[in-house]
Design an enzyme around this catalytic site. Structure first.
Site, mmCIF file in Angstrom:
data_model
loop_
_atom_site.group_PDB
_atom_site.id
_atom_site.type_symbol
_atom_site.label_atom_id
_atom_site.label_comp_id
_atom_site.label_asym_id
_atom_site.label_seq_id
_atom_site.Cartn_x
_atom_site.Cartn_y
_atom_site.Cartn_z
ATOM 1 N N ASP A 27 -5.474 14.399 3.599
ATOM 2 C CA ASP A 27 -6.881 13.498 3.742
ATOM 3 C C ASP A 27 -7.915 14.315 3.118
ATOM 4 O O ASP A 27 -8.140 15.596 3.018
ATOM 5 C CB ASP A 27 -7.341 13.372 5.098
ATOM 6 C CG ASP A 27 -8.090 12.301 5.119
ATOM 7 O OD1 ASP A 27 -8.423 11.416 4.210
ATOM 8 O OD2 ASP A 27 -8.757 12.138 6.339
ATOM 9 N N ARG B 15 -13.025 8.640 -7.263
ATOM 10 C CA ARG B 15 -12.116 8.742 -5.936
ATOM 11 C C ARG B 15 -10.412 9.041 -6.518
ATOM 12 O O ARG B 15 -9.946 9.977 -6.018
ATOM 13 C CB ARG B 15 -11.943 7.645 -5.079
ATOM 14 C CG ARG B 15 -13.374 7.570 -4.331
ATOM 15 C CD ARG B 15 -13.036 6.389 -3.115
ATOM 16 N NE ARG B 15 -11.871 6.398 -2.502
ATOM 17 C CZ ARG B 15 -11.616 7.359 -1.258
ATOM 18 N NH1 ARG B 15 -12.960 7.894 -0.740
ATOM 19 N NH2 ARG B 15 -10.755 7.032 -0.382
ATOM 20 N N GLU C 120 -2.417 0.944 6.321
ATOM 21 C CA GLU C 120 -3.635 0.388 6.391
ATOM 22 C C GLU C 120 -4.527 0.641 4.847
ATOM 23 O O GLU C 120 -5.441 0.018 4.634
ATOM 24 C CB GLU C 120 -4.349 1.203 7.410
ATOM 25 C CG GLU C 120 -4.315 0.608 8.789
ATOM 26 C CD GLU C 120 -2.923 0.926 9.316
ATOM 27 O OE1 GLU C 120 -2.188 0.057 9.877
ATOM 28 O OE2 GLU C 120 -2.475 2.304 9.298
ATOM 29 N N ASN C 121 -3.814 1.571 4.102
ATOM 30 C CA ASN C 121 -4.603 2.014 2.915
ATOM 31 C C ASN C 121 -4.503 0.856 1.723
ATOM 32 O O ASN C 121 -5.160 0.831 0.754
ATOM 33 C CB ASN C 121 -3.854 3.134 2.178
ATOM 34 C CG ASN C 121 -4.186 4.776 3.110
ATOM 35 O OD1 ASN C 121 -3.249 5.223 3.089
ATOM 36 N ND2 ASN C 121 -5.451 4.624 3.689
ATOM 37 N N GLY D 234 -11.070 11.497 -1.496
ATOM 38 C CA GLY D 234 -11.944 10.832 -2.159
ATOM 39 C C GLY D 234 -13.464 11.503 -2.214
ATOM 40 O O GLY D 234 -14.169 11.403 -3.004
HETATM 41 C C1 IPE Z 1 -4.624 8.740 6.589
HETATM 42 O O1 IPE Z 1 -6.146 8.848 5.989
HETATM 43 C C2 IPE Z 1 -3.578 8.237 5.657
HETATM 44 C C3 IPE Z 1 -3.227 9.200 4.534
HETATM 45 C C4 IPE Z 1 -3.734 10.584 4.558
HETATM 46 C C5 IPE Z 1 -2.479 8.792 3.842
HETATM 47 P P1 IPE Z 1 -7.127 7.798 5.821
HETATM 48 O O2 IPE Z 1 -8.107 8.350 4.948
HETATM 49 O O3 IPE Z 1 -6.415 6.430 5.617
HETATM 50 O O4 IPE Z 1 -7.546 7.582 7.542
HETATM 51 P P2 IPE Z 1 -8.548 7.254 8.123
HETATM 52 O O5 IPE Z 1 -9.168 5.804 7.360
HETATM 53 O O6 IPE Z 1 -10.084 8.143 7.862
HETATM 54 O O7 IPE Z 1 -8.437 7.296 9.429
HETATM 55 C C1 IPE Z 2 -6.404 10.732 1.356
HETATM 56 O O1 IPE Z 2 -7.491 11.095 1.014
HETATM 57 C C2 IPE Z 2 -5.393 10.094 0.700
HETATM 58 C C3 IPE Z 2 -5.027 8.608 0.833
HETATM 59 C C4 IPE Z 2 -5.379 8.214 2.105
HETATM 60 C C5 IPE Z 2 -4.246 7.801 0.170
HETATM 61 P P1 IPE Z 2 -8.672 9.896 1.148
HETATM 62 O O2 IPE Z 2 -8.399 9.015 -0.251
HETATM 63 O O3 IPE Z 2 -8.462 9.122 2.434
HETATM 64 O O4 IPE Z 2 -9.920 10.719 0.947
HETATM 65 P P2 IPE Z 2 -11.181 10.451 1.872
HETATM 66 O O5 IPE Z 2 -10.685 10.789 3.316
HETATM 67 O O6 IPE Z 2 -11.879 8.903 1.570
HETATM 68 O O7 IPE Z 2 -11.984 11.726 1.481
HETATM 69 MG MG MG Z 3 -9.420 9.603 4.168
#
Ligand code: IPE
Ligand code: IPE
Ligand code: MG
Length: 242
Positions: A26, A39, A73-74, A29
């Site tokens: 995580d 991102r 959820e992504n 972005g």
């Molecule tokens: C968890 O991260 C999912 C992955 C890293 C693939 P998210 O960024 O989706 O989780 P939340 O929304 O911060 O809980």
């Molecule tokens: C994790 O990084 C990758 C996925 C969830 C696919 P994020 O995209 O959630 O990055 P942040 O948490 O918004 O910084």
């Molecule tokens: Mg994230």
């Protein structure tokens, strides 16, 4: 006992590396945003970090590495971002299959793959088929994965087999999880400063040790992994006993 000493005083006992490490990758972005970049750029750099860490895990003797790449959820994210992530998964899976064949390691994909493009589904299937004969480190990639979805899918599987409610055991459910056959994670790492599980390995992490760090995933390095392992090695795991 092999002790590793670095300037930062990270002391790791390399004879007792956790067998199974799971990582919520995580912070991509936010890492990109801090640099004034889109991102999607963070996801590209994060994918490189995955490669580095997966190789290092193999090197230090981790037997199972499970990474959270895309959650159920992504899909809520903008289409462009989702498409970029799917494109990266395609690219890295191709490379990972070639590497796995070269190194004798395994790849498994955890998640509901039915909604992915036919090409990506075929690639996931190929990854498993081509590498399941090997005995080396197993990398599990969680793709369209949700812990709740996994448990629901497992319970449905048990019901389809005609299990009577009073017969149903924890072992039956575990045998129907995407992770069937894989030991539970010893250590779950979440970078990026968030202190939550976000639907990752809900069943399997019942007695895992957790390690949280503010480092964003694209900045996560071998040194950061060693810090997490060092912290793990100071924990006392009791599993409800004394
Ligand atoms: C968890 O991260 C999912 C992955 C890293 C693939 P998210 O960024 O989706 O989780 P939340 O929304 O911060 O809980
Ligand atoms: C994790 O990084 C990758 C996925 C969830 C696919 P994020 O995209 O959630 O990055 P942040 O948490 O918004 O910084
Ligand atoms: Mg994230």
């Amino acid at each position: 006992m092999g002790i590793f000493r670095k300037k930062e005083e990270i002391q790791v006992d390399f004879d007792h590396i956790p067998e199974h490490i799971a990582i919520i990758m995580d912070g991509n972005g936010r890492w990109a945003k801090k640099r004034g970049m889109p991102r999607t750029y963070g996801h590209s750099v994060g994918a490189e970090t995955f490669r580095t860490i997966a190789n290092y895990c193999k090197e230090i003797g981790v037997k199972y590495l499970t990474v959270y790449a895309f959650s159920t959820e992504n899909w809520k994210r903008p289409k462009e971002e989702v498409d970029t992530i799917m494109g990266l998964l395609d690219k890295y899976l191709h490379e990972a299959i070639d590497d796995a064949v070269k190194n004798g390691t395994r790849i498994a994909i955890f998640g509901d793959l039915s909604v992915l493009t036919p090409e990506l589904q075929a690639l996931c299937k190929k990854a498993k088929e081509v590498t399941s004969c090997y005995e080396g480190c197993q990398t599990n990639i969680c793709l369209n994965y949700g812990g709740r979805d996994e448990i629901l899918h497992a319970v449905r599987g048990c019901m389809e087999e005609g299990k009577a409610p009073e017969e149903l055991t924890e072992a039956d459910i575990a045998a129907h999880l995407y992770s069937a056959g894989t030991p539970d994670p010893d250590l779950v790492i979440r970078p990026s400063g968030e202190i939550r599980i976000s639907n990752f390995l809900l069943w399997q992490s019942a007695y895992s040790e957790f390690y949280f760090t503010d480092v964003l995933w694209p900045d996560f390095s071998e040194q950061e992994l060693l810090k997490a392992i060092a912290a793990y090695q100071h924990r006392s795991r009791r599993f409800g006993g004394v």
